[in-house]
Design an enzyme around this catalytic site. Sequence first.
Site, mmCIF file in Angstrom:
data_model
loop_
_atom_site.group_PDB
_atom_site.id
_atom_site.type_symbol
_atom_site.label_atom_id
_atom_site.label_comp_id
_atom_site.label_asym_id
_atom_site.label_seq_id
_atom_site.Cartn_x
_atom_site.Cartn_y
_atom_site.Cartn_z
ATOM 1 N N TRP A 174 0.818 -1.221 0.000
ATOM 2 C CA TRP A 174 0.000 0.000 0.000
ATOM 3 C C TRP A 174 0.849 1.267 0.000
ATOM 4 O O TRP A 174 0.335 2.356 -0.191
ATOM 5 C CB TRP A 174 -0.917 0.018 1.245
ATOM 6 C CG TRP A 174 -0.153 -0.286 2.498
ATOM 7 C CD1 TRP A 174 -0.065 -1.504 3.114
ATOM 8 C CD2 TRP A 174 0.673 0.599 3.264
ATOM 9 N NE1 TRP A 174 0.778 -1.428 4.203
ATOM 10 C CE2 TRP A 174 1.239 -0.153 4.323
ATOM 11 C CE3 TRP A 174 0.992 1.954 3.164
ATOM 12 C CZ2 TRP A 174 2.106 0.405 5.261
ATOM 13 C CZ3 TRP A 174 1.861 2.514 4.095
ATOM 14 C CH2 TRP A 174 2.403 1.746 5.122
ATOM 15 N N ASN A 175 2.154 1.163 0.276
ATOM 16 C CA ASN A 175 2.886 2.412 0.561
ATOM 17 C C ASN A 175 3.226 3.228 -0.691
ATOM 18 O O ASN A 175 3.373 4.436 -0.610
ATOM 19 C CB ASN A 175 4.117 2.163 1.445
ATOM 20 C CG ASN A 175 5.171 1.330 0.773
ATOM 21 O OD1 ASN A 175 4.874 0.552 -0.126
ATOM 22 N ND2 ASN A 175 6.403 1.478 1.203
ATOM 23 N N ARG B 83 6.131 -0.525 -11.593
ATOM 24 C CA ARG B 83 7.493 -1.064 -11.581
ATOM 25 C C ARG B 83 7.483 -2.550 -11.965
ATOM 26 O O ARG B 83 8.511 -3.107 -12.327
ATOM 27 C CB ARG B 83 8.085 -0.874 -10.179
ATOM 28 C CG ARG B 83 9.583 -0.865 -10.137
ATOM 29 C CD ARG B 83 10.115 -0.340 -8.823
ATOM 30 N NE ARG B 83 9.993 -1.288 -7.739
ATOM 31 C CZ ARG B 83 10.519 -1.100 -6.519
ATOM 32 N NH1 ARG B 83 11.165 0.018 -6.244
ATOM 33 N NH2 ARG B 83 10.386 -1.991 -5.571
ATOM 34 N N LYS C 85 -2.404 -8.112 -7.985
ATOM 35 C CA LYS C 85 -3.194 -8.071 -6.754
ATOM 36 C C LYS C 85 -2.617 -6.967 -5.857
ATOM 37 O O LYS C 85 -1.584 -7.147 -5.213
ATOM 38 C CB LYS C 85 -3.156 -9.410 -6.015
ATOM 39 C CG LYS C 85 -4.224 -9.455 -4.919
ATOM 40 C CD LYS C 85 -3.788 -10.153 -3.673
ATOM 41 C CE LYS C 85 -2.954 -9.364 -2.723
ATOM 42 N NZ LYS C 85 -3.545 -8.131 -2.162
ATOM 43 N N PRO C 86 -3.272 -5.809 -5.832
ATOM 44 C CA PRO C 86 -2.769 -4.718 -4.988
ATOM 45 C C PRO C 86 -3.168 -4.932 -3.533
ATOM 46 O O PRO C 86 -4.004 -5.783 -3.223
ATOM 47 C CB PRO C 86 -3.483 -3.495 -5.561
ATOM 48 C CG PRO C 86 -4.784 -4.038 -6.076
ATOM 49 C CD PRO C 86 -4.500 -5.447 -6.550
ATOM 50 N N GLY D 292 6.625 -6.361 -0.677
ATOM 51 C CA GLY D 292 5.934 -6.282 0.609
ATOM 52 C C GLY D 292 6.894 -6.651 1.718
ATOM 53 O O GLY D 292 8.114 -6.540 1.564
ATOM 54 N N GLU E 287 10.850 -8.081 -3.518
ATOM 55 C CA GLU E 287 11.283 -6.765 -3.013
ATOM 56 C C GLU E 287 10.709 -6.647 -1.608
ATOM 57 O O GLU E 287 9.511 -6.414 -1.439
ATOM 58 C CB GLU E 287 10.744 -5.641 -3.905
ATOM 59 C CG GLU E 287 11.286 -5.650 -5.321
ATOM 60 C CD GLU E 287 12.732 -5.179 -5.425
ATOM 61 O OE1 GLU E 287 13.265 -4.642 -4.428
ATOM 62 O OE2 GLU E 287 13.327 -5.345 -6.497
ATOM 63 N N CYS F 221 10.178 1.547 2.184
ATOM 64 C CA CYS F 221 11.123 0.457 2.478
ATOM 65 C C CYS F 221 12.549 0.972 2.525
ATOM 66 O O CYS F 221 13.403 0.401 3.185
ATOM 67 C CB CYS F 221 10.996 -0.629 1.425
ATOM 68 S SG CYS F 221 11.163 0.023 -0.242
ATOM 69 N N GLU G 7 11.577 -2.517 11.061
ATOM 70 C CA GLU G 7 11.242 -1.338 10.258
ATOM 71 C C GLU G 7 10.356 -0.425 11.086
ATOM 72 O O GLU G 7 9.342 -0.871 11.616
ATOM 73 C CB GLU G 7 10.424 -1.757 9.029
ATOM 74 C CG GLU G 7 11.197 -2.426 7.952
ATOM 75 C CD GLU G 7 10.330 -2.627 6.717
ATOM 76 O OE1 GLU G 7 9.368 -3.426 6.783
ATOM 77 O OE2 GLU G 7 10.605 -2.006 5.683
HETATM 78 P P1 NAD Z 1 2.608 -6.937 3.377
HETATM 79 O O1 NAD Z 1 3.685 -7.933 3.195
HETATM 80 O O2 NAD Z 1 1.748 -7.042 4.565
HETATM 81 O O3 NAD Z 1 1.631 -6.964 2.109
HETATM 82 C C1 NAD Z 1 2.116 -6.804 0.804
HETATM 83 C C2 NAD Z 1 1.127 -7.419 -0.165
HETATM 84 O O4 NAD Z 1 1.053 -8.810 0.093
HETATM 85 C C3 NAD Z 1 -0.292 -6.891 -0.039
HETATM 86 O O5 NAD Z 1 -0.878 -6.849 -1.314
HETATM 87 C C4 NAD Z 1 -0.969 -7.955 0.813
HETATM 88 O O6 NAD Z 1 -2.364 -8.035 0.601
HETATM 89 C C5 NAD Z 1 -0.287 -9.195 0.273
HETATM 90 N N1 NAD Z 1 -0.318 -10.343 1.180
HETATM 91 C C6 NAD Z 1 -0.346 -10.372 2.523
HETATM 92 N N2 NAD Z 1 -0.360 -11.649 2.964
HETATM 93 C C7 NAD Z 1 -0.324 -12.437 1.872
HETATM 94 C C8 NAD Z 1 -0.320 -13.843 1.650
HETATM 95 N N3 NAD Z 1 -0.332 -14.706 2.665
HETATM 96 N N4 NAD Z 1 -0.291 -14.289 0.390
HETATM 97 C C9 NAD Z 1 -0.257 -13.440 -0.650
HETATM 98 N N5 NAD Z 1 -0.256 -12.096 -0.520
HETATM 99 C C10 NAD Z 1 -0.291 -11.601 0.729
HETATM 100 O O7 NAD Z 1 3.309 -5.509 3.271
HETATM 101 P P2 NAD Z 1 2.634 -4.079 3.373
HETATM 102 O O8 NAD Z 1 2.321 -3.807 4.799
HETATM 103 O O9 NAD Z 1 1.548 -3.935 2.363
HETATM 104 O O10 NAD Z 1 3.819 -3.151 2.872
HETATM 105 C C11 NAD Z 1 4.852 -2.745 3.686
HETATM 106 C C12 NAD Z 1 6.057 -3.647 3.498
HETATM 107 O O11 NAD Z 1 6.459 -3.656 2.130
HETATM 108 C C13 NAD Z 1 7.257 -3.161 4.272
HETATM 109 O O12 NAD Z 1 7.913 -4.256 4.849
HETATM 110 C C14 NAD Z 1 8.123 -2.516 3.196
HETATM 111 O O13 NAD Z 1 9.480 -2.447 3.506
HETATM 112 C C15 NAD Z 1 7.847 -3.408 2.039
HETATM 113 N N6 NAD Z 1 8.181 -2.732 0.784
HETATM 114 C C16 NAD Z 1 9.292 -3.130 0.109
HETATM 115 C C17 NAD Z 1 9.648 -2.472 -1.060
HETATM 116 C C18 NAD Z 1 10.861 -2.887 -1.824
HETATM 117 O O14 NAD Z 1 10.976 -2.467 -2.965
HETATM 118 N N7 NAD Z 1 11.776 -3.672 -1.274
HETATM 119 C C19 NAD Z 1 8.863 -1.423 -1.541
HETATM 120 C C20 NAD Z 1 7.740 -1.047 -0.818
HETATM 121 C C21 NAD Z 1 7.403 -1.711 0.343
#
Ligand code: NAD
Length: 497
Positions: free
Chosen positions: A170-171, A179, A194-195, A248, A270, A304, A401
């Site tokens: 979501w961030n 990307r 899947k966002p 994520g 990522e 991130c 984080e």
């Molecule tokens: P998250 O891991 O909770 O969720 C990310 C995505 O995964 C969402 O779409 C979520 O619905 C989905 N998801 C959650 N559980 C799942 C499962 N069991 N199976 C499949 N999909 C699932 O992360 P968040 O809270 O949305 O985002 C923040 C995190 O993302 C932070 O850790 C941040 O550092 C990371 N991030 C990394 C980068 C990078 O480029 N390295 C960029 C942006 C954010």
Amino acid sequence: MTLATPLAAALLPAASGIDPASCARGLYIGGEWLWPAGRASIPVIDPATEQLLAEVPDASVEDATAAVEAAAQAAAAWRSTPPRRRSEILRRCFELMMARADDLAQLIALENGKALRDARGEVAYAADFFRWNAEEAVRICGDFMPSPTGANHIIVDYEPIGVCVLITPWNFPAAMATRKIAPALAAGCTVVLKPASETPLTAYALAAVCAEAGVPPGVVNVLTTSAPGPVTAAMLADARVRKLSFTGSTQVGRVLLAEAAKHVVSCSMELGGNAPLIVFDDADLELAIEGAMLAKMRNGGEACTAANRLYVQSGLYERFAAEITARMAALKVGRGTDPGTECGPMITLAAVRKLERLVDDALSRGARLLCGGARPNLPGFFYPPTVLDGVPADAAMACEEIFGPVVALSRFETEDEAIALANATEYGLAAYVFTRDLARGLRVCRRIETGMVGLNRGLVSDPAAPFGGTKQSGLGREGGTQGVLEFLEAKYIATPL
Ligand code: NAD
């Protein structure tokens, strides 16, 4: 499936230009907006007011299978579409995003909460992935060489990997999607995106941009679900899916790597970060403060790449601490869509509670509060810009984080000590170094265990550069020439000389 019906109930008026409900027309599958009968809805909440912005459909496993089916059906025609044509369509996506930049920024600021200035920056960054990959689409070259044995020629072709599942956080609701979508399409792949459920409206707005730009039906599909685990597992179990590109948390990334391993699906990951920012005594103080503010406060700290741990050498420490405290305390906190806001709300109440836990933990271990620290008694998920002095290495915020507007300051004496502190984490995404001594700067950059380092610069993101992490921060790269390779398979052909 049935066609989408307009959603009327309980929708907030838009802050300006864009109506969030207009982006909630349904799942986007096979070029159609669908709200399948019997599907529940997922509420999209404005984090600044805690009120309902819109509702999007809650896709089932059956819907995910339909999306994979649509992507698979579109695959043959898209991979044989001439690269020049694919490039022109991607370029058109860039142009349309820039033409709608204000509306898209409003939408992002509404559903994510970030300040409009950050949202505008994100739209430009996100659109640029279409432009960069439009340029890459016509430059996917193979290799050709005689075998060292002299027996044959080695021909290497790069082929689209197949149907890709893209999962985004979501961030950065626009940039994390483009990307992935843009290089996948440049490579000739079709995708199911899947966002995150917190910010689905931007993803659907991007689907509309793609459709208008001429992306054929089925090439880009978008679905939202409150059951990402089973829905993703079903897609990965489908033999037509050959790629998972995930952005994520490291925690979820590990689960998805295990799921993908069952079917030997190629993965790009990522994941999370814990970026150190090191300021040496000889740094240009003004440049270091500017860089630290950018590295920490872009997106209200919800990045991130955000500077999680600020290590400042003793000789400059007091001046740096005073200056960054003044800058943080002066930030204007408010609704992202309000003009002048510099720090919007966090994404959820849980995110605010995490910040409270991390700050309390650091204070209980001897850190000192220089500003902020107390949550305002207002609706919305706000947390004030906060600075902590003397954060010890065993504080939770030095390991996890922070993902919010909290500066964690610690002092160091020697270069070796700074490097040891910087590397004392399981993460390896980004780092920042400030020094006027170029030789030292490059030496430190090489010794830091991260995929990216900003040297005298608080921003590393660039569509033309390979973005990604080492250690538990991920696998693979996005952007640059490497980004498209993630969506290609090398095909080796041996032929007699
Ligand atoms: P998250 O891991 O909770 O969720 C990310 C995505 O995964 C969402 O779409 C979520 O619905 C989905 N998801 C959650 N559980 C799942 C499962 N069991 N199976 C499949 N999909 C699932 O992360 P968040 O809270 O949305 O985002 C923040 C995190 O993302 C932070 O850790 C941040 O550092 C990371 N991030 C990394 C980068 C990078 O480029 N390295 C960029 C942006 C954010």
